[in-house]
Scaffold this motif. Sequence first.
Motif, PDB file in Angstrom:
ATOM      1  N   LYS A  23      37.748 -65.340 -35.086  1.00 27.68           N
ATOM      2  CA  LYS A  23      38.166 -66.571 -34.422  1.00 27.68           C
ATOM      3  C   LYS A  23      39.368 -67.188 -35.144  1.00 27.68           C
ATOM      4  CE  LYS A  23      35.834 -70.220 -32.030  1.00 27.68           C
ATOM      5  NZ  LYS A  23      34.573 -70.867 -31.790  1.00 27.68           N
ATOM      6  N   LYS A  24      39.334 -67.167 -36.477  1.00 30.25           N
ATOM      7  CA  LYS A  24      40.425 -67.723 -37.273  1.00 30.25           C
ATOM      8  C   LYS A  24      41.721 -66.941 -37.053  1.00 30.25           C
ATOM      9  CE  LYS A  24      40.102 -67.205 -41.720  1.00 30.25           C
ATOM     10  NZ  LYS A  24      39.751 -67.333 -43.141  1.00 30.25           N
ATOM     11  N   TRP A  25      41.614 -65.637 -36.872  1.00 31.62           N
ATOM     12  CA  TRP A  25      42.784 -64.782 -36.679  1.00 31.62           C
ATOM     13  C   TRP A  25      43.176 -64.663 -35.200  1.00 31.62           C
ATOM     14  CZ3 TRP A  25      39.934 -60.762 -40.057  1.00 31.62           C
ATOM     15  CH2 TRP A  25      40.006 -61.138 -41.391  1.00 31.62           C
ATOM     16  N   ASP A  26      42.593 -65.462 -34.321  1.00 32.27           N
ATOM     17  CA  ASP A  26      42.896 -65.521 -32.880  1.00 32.27           C
ATOM     18  C   ASP A  26      42.612 -64.216 -32.137  1.00 32.27           C
ATOM     19  OD1 ASP A  26      43.646 -68.184 -32.965  1.00 32.27           O
ATOM     20  OD2 ASP A  26      45.742 -67.735 -33.376  1.00 32.27           O
ATOM     21  N   TYR A  27      41.576 -63.501 -32.532  1.00 34.85           N
ATOM     22  CA  TYR A  27      41.153 -62.311 -31.802  1.00 34.85           C
ATOM     23  C   TYR A  27      40.214 -62.664 -30.648  1.00 34.85           C
ATOM     24  CZ  TYR A  27      43.045 -58.897 -35.097  1.00 34.85           C
ATOM     25  OH  TYR A  27      43.872 -58.127 -35.859  1.00 34.85           O
ATOM     26  N   LEU A  28      39.660 -63.855 -30.638  1.00 35.17           N
ATOM     27  CA  LEU A  28      38.653 -64.209 -29.634  1.00 35.17           C
ATOM     28  C   LEU A  28      39.180 -65.169 -28.582  1.00 35.17           C
ATOM     29  CD1 LEU A  28      35.572 -64.573 -31.994  1.00 35.17           C
ATOM     30  CD2 LEU A  28      36.142 -62.669 -30.508  1.00 35.17           C
ATOM     31  N   LEU A  29      40.449 -65.049 -28.253  1.00 37.65           N
ATOM     32  CA  LEU A  29      41.015 -65.871 -27.192  1.00 37.65           C
ATOM     33  C   LEU A  29      40.423 -65.424 -25.851  1.00 37.65           C
ATOM     34  CD1 LEU A  29      44.730 -65.930 -28.373  1.00 37.65           C
ATOM     35  CD2 LEU A  29      43.007 -67.703 -28.670  1.00 37.65           C
ATOM     36  N   PRO A  30      40.135 -66.353 -24.947  1.00 36.81           N
ATOM     37  CA  PRO A  30      39.457 -65.990 -23.698  1.00 36.81           C
ATOM     38  C   PRO A  30      40.307 -65.106 -22.776  1.00 36.81           C
ATOM     39  CG  PRO A  30      39.987 -68.334 -23.736  1.00 36.81           C
ATOM     40  CD  PRO A  30      40.370 -67.772 -25.058  1.00 36.81           C
ATOM     41  N   ASN A  31      39.626 -64.166 -22.100  1.00 36.18           N
ATOM     42  CA  ASN A  31      40.205 -63.293 -21.084  1.00 36.18           C
ATOM     43  C   ASN A  31      41.427 -62.512 -21.564  1.00 36.18           C
ATOM     44  OD1 ASN A  31      38.259 -64.157 -19.184  1.00 36.18           O
ATOM     45  ND2 ASN A  31      39.478 -65.989 -18.807  1.00 36.18           N
ATOM     46  N   GLN A  32      41.304 -61.901 -22.744  1.00 40.37           N
ATOM     47  CA  GLN A  32      42.398 -61.099 -23.286  1.00 40.37           C
ATOM     48  C   GLN A  32      41.847 -59.868 -23.990  1.00 40.37           C
ATOM     49  OE1 GLN A  32      45.142 -63.170 -25.771  1.00 40.37           O
ATOM     50  NE2 GLN A  32      45.608 -64.723 -24.251  1.00 40.37           N
ATOM     51  N   ILE A  33      42.719 -58.894 -24.164  1.00 40.51           N
ATOM     52  CA  ILE A  33      42.405 -57.716 -24.972  1.00 40.51           C
ATOM     53  C   ILE A  33      43.403 -57.713 -26.123  1.00 40.51           C
ATOM     54  CG2 ILE A  33      42.280 -55.212 -25.050  1.00 40.51           C
ATOM     55  CD1 ILE A  33      41.683 -55.275 -22.029  1.00 40.51           C
ATOM     56  N   ILE A  34      42.892 -57.884 -27.340  1.00 40.68           N
ATOM     57  CA  ILE A  34      43.746 -57.976 -28.524  1.00 40.68           C
ATOM     58  C   ILE A  34      43.312 -56.915 -29.517  1.00 40.68           C
ATOM     59  CG2 ILE A  34      44.516 -59.465 -30.406  1.00 40.68           C
ATOM     60  CD1 ILE A  34      43.824 -61.857 -28.609  1.00 40.68           C
TER      61      ILE A  34
END
Length: 165
Positions: A23-34
């Motif tokens: 979450k801190k590294w912005d991997y859990l942004l909604p509706n995305q594949i990162i």
Amino acid sequence: MARNPTFPRTIDSIHFVSITNLKKWDYLLPNQIISGSIKWSNNGRKTGGINIEVDTIEMTIRLYYTYGGTENIDYKVKLVTVPSNIGNGEIIYFLCPHTGKRCRKLYCIGSKFLHRTAYKGVMYESQILSKDARALEQMFKPYFQSDKLYEQTYQKHFKKYYNGK
């Protein structure tokens, strides 16, 4: 005759993947594949790394890495959400592929990332301290705690006031 030492594995020294860090590294942004990579080090020396792909559309995380220098491992771990108890959004958890438990951290002992209860004989560092070491820790705890509070006070996003108070 003396006992043979067992030297149990400790949770504190094991590589892990956590929801908090993702979450801190912005991997859990909604509706995305990162996708990206996680690297671990100890005293400046690289100790490991994995590649990850977080899919918040299908709610999965794909872990792919090399184990033992030869075995390529690629598997998915399901992500589940639970409504927050304060009614403000949702909380994301891993669903352990072995135990089926919801967890916030997956630990790697051997070749798979699993919930800590999936491993037998793994302990926390504090569980294997001797009686004397525990006594010393209790005696010096106030000094270490004051250092920790000082660091918290002067960290980047510390809030000195809440709601104007």
